[in-house]
Motif scaffolding. Structure first.
Motif, PDB file in Angstrom:
ATOM      1  N   TRP A   1      -3.671   7.579  -6.693  1.00  0.00           N
ATOM      2  CA  TRP A   1      -3.853   7.451  -5.245  1.00  0.00           C
ATOM      3  C   TRP A   1      -5.013   6.524  -4.885  1.00  0.00           C
ATOM      4  CZ3 TRP A   1      -8.398   8.568  -2.757  1.00  0.00           C
ATOM      5  CH2 TRP A   1      -9.343   9.340  -3.464  1.00  0.00           C
ATOM      6  N   ALA A   2      -6.010   6.403  -5.766  1.00  0.00           N
ATOM      7  CA  ALA A   2      -7.208   5.615  -5.442  1.00  0.00           C
ATOM      8  C   ALA A   2      -7.293   4.315  -6.221  1.00  0.00           C
ATOM      9  CB  ALA A   2      -8.463   6.452  -5.706  1.00  0.00           C
ATOM     10  N   ILE A   3      -6.186   3.869  -6.821  1.00  0.00           N
ATOM     11  CA  ILE A   3      -6.288   2.703  -7.697  1.00  0.00           C
ATOM     12  C   ILE A   3      -6.800   1.472  -6.967  1.00  0.00           C
ATOM     13  CG2 ILE A   3      -3.836   2.066  -7.398  1.00  0.00           C
ATOM     14  CD1 ILE A   3      -3.979   1.107 -10.382  1.00  0.00           C
ATOM     15  N   ASN A   4      -6.339   1.231  -5.745  1.00  0.00           N
ATOM     16  CA  ASN A   4      -6.798   0.057  -5.005  1.00  0.00           C
ATOM     17  C   ASN A   4      -8.279   0.163  -4.665  1.00  0.00           C
ATOM     18  OD1 ASN A   4      -4.246  -1.127  -5.031  1.00  0.00           O
ATOM     19  ND2 ASN A   4      -3.641  -0.153  -3.114  1.00  0.00           N
ATOM     20  N   ALA A   5      -8.707   1.361  -4.263  1.00  0.00           N
ATOM     21  CA  ALA A   5     -10.114   1.561  -3.944  1.00  0.00           C
ATOM     22  C   ALA A   5     -10.982   1.396  -5.189  1.00  0.00           C
ATOM     23  CB  ALA A   5     -10.323   2.943  -3.336  1.00  0.00           C
ATOM     24  N   ILE A   6     -10.515   1.939  -6.308  1.00  0.00           N
ATOM     25  CA  ILE A   6     -11.279   1.820  -7.558  1.00  0.00           C
ATOM     26  C   ILE A   6     -11.423   0.357  -7.960  1.00  0.00           C
ATOM     27  CG2 ILE A   6     -11.190   2.283 -10.040  1.00  0.00           C
ATOM     28  CD1 ILE A   6      -9.924   5.017  -9.305  1.00  0.00           C
TER      29      ILE A   6
END
Length: 404
Positions: free
Chosen positions: A37-42
């Motif tokens: 769910w957070a891959i883009n943010a990471i």
């Protein structure tokens, strides 16, 4: 030789805490799947240098974040000037995070005096509410209107389950409202904010990117924060939502405060009541914090919000009848207009958020309102968005609501 050993030790702690793997925006980590769910943010946080991966190719997205780590990260993201003098936090001295924590203090995130007596406890996992306090404190240094926003929302209806169910300190109403209203932090699907829950590295990656955007905006840029500020100051968000009030009927334009908290008699003089809050919800804006609190159409047995051309009106009453109220229509009405303001309704949000409401089931009407005891409850009605239809609240301190 001892000096070199100390430098190596400090560097090792820093690498373990925040990672050492230099990754680009295209970087992948062994423990972060493409569907995380957070891959883009990471990836974005890594590419900006806020966070790093580890030498073994992992990111550890579920690892908790400590006080010292979050302080260092905020110092990296922030564009604040350094306005505060340093405070001697003895348990940070000599640690890998010393410079970053001191910078976070200088930029206004961490109040060093808060931790001077009992220690900063740098390795303690930071809670969500502590993160909110720090971030909002940094915003207040950046823009003084955020200080006003905190003050304005100290008496608002905070749209989280802990507001009614308990678990959120009153002193944090303002900072949590600012965090919610700006989107810095979000609640969970069950309505909870979970102020004492810790936060993972994946969650912090997303939060840092939000902070990066919010720090360059003003409180007025956020509609939901404007609503919460108006509710905190006046008891209602009606003006922010485009609804006006005037003295009943067709009289002078007036404020909700002219009716709020004023004592009224029941139609049969068998008790008194006051109107405390009026919250307006647009059923087309499902992302609204108050939509989630009051509508939650997953279990909408009374079809609240079914007509998308209406604004929804949710009203908080406090009533003290002289006799037990068992028959809603016969004994509880003030005028027909008052009755329209107090429709009973039922949604899943009543259970999730725990706010007071009246029973919908007819077999429970015998328990409706006890005698000689103040009872608070939320009622429901609606008003057309397009104008031409008005709802009123009768009596000496009554008012009409209208749209144009």
């Amino acid at each position: 030789m001892k000096h070199i050993k100390k430098i190596v030790t400090v560097a090792l702690f820093m690498n373990l805490a925040l990672g050492i793997h230099n990754a680009s925006a295209d970087a992948s980590f062994k423990d972060v799947s493409p569907t995380h769910w957070a891959i883009n943010a990471i990836q974005s946080a890594v590419s900006k240098g806020y966070l790093k991966g580890y030498s073994d190719g992992t990111f550890k997205p579920n690892a908790p974040v400590t006080r010292e780590e979050f302080a260092v990260l905020l110092a990296r993201v922030s564009s604040n000037d350094q306005v505060n003098s340093s405070v001697d936090l003895k348990d940070v001295t000599g640690r890998w995070s010393e410079a970053g924590v001191n910078e976070a203090v200088a930029k206004g995130f961490v109040n060093g005096n808060t931790y001077a007596m009992n220690g900063f406890k740098p390795q303690q996992e930071i809670t969500r509410v502590e993160m909110v306090r720090w971030m909002v404190s940094g915003l207040q240094v950046k823009d003084g209107d955020y200080t006003k926003a905190v003050s304005d929302t100290m008496n608002t209806i905070v749209p989280v389950a802990e507001f009614y169910k308990g678990g959120l300190s009153e002193k944090d109403y303002g900072v949590v409202s600012v965090a919610l209203g700006t989107g810095l932090m979000n609640g969970y699907s069950d309505g909870k904010f979970n102020p004492n829950k810790t936060t993972t590295r994946a969650e912090v990656a997303a939060i840092l990117l939000r902070y990066e955007q919010v720090q360059d905006k003003q409180p007025e840029d956020y509609g939901q924060l404007k609503e919460m500020r108006e509710i905190g100051l006046t008891g209602s968000n009606m003006y922010t939502m485009g609804i006006k009030a005037r003295k009943q009927t067709y009289g002078t334009v007036m404020d909700f405060a002219n009716t709020r908290g004023k004592t009224h008699d029941f139609v049969r003089k068998n008790g008194t009541f006051t109107l405390e809050n009026l919250i307006v919800v647009d059923p087309l804006k499902k992302e609204s914090l108050y939509y989630k609190m009051f509508v939650t159409e997953e279990d909408n047995r009374t079809k609240v919000g079914q007509n998308k051309e209406d604004f929804l009106l949710f009203t908080l009453f406090k009533a003290t009848p002289k006799v037990a109220i068992k028959d809603w229509a016969e004994h509880w009405t003030y005028t027909q207009n008052f009755y329209t303001w107090t429709y009973m309704y039922q949604t899943k949000g009543q259970d999730l958020y725990g706010y007071p409401h009246l029973p919908m089931s007819t077999e429970k009407f015998s328990e409706l309102i006890p005698a000689n005891k103040e009872t608070s409850y939320w009622g429901y009605y609606f008003i057309e968005k397009s104008g031409g239809f008005r709802v009123g609240f009768g009596g000496t301190n009554g008012l009409d609501l209208y749209t144009e």
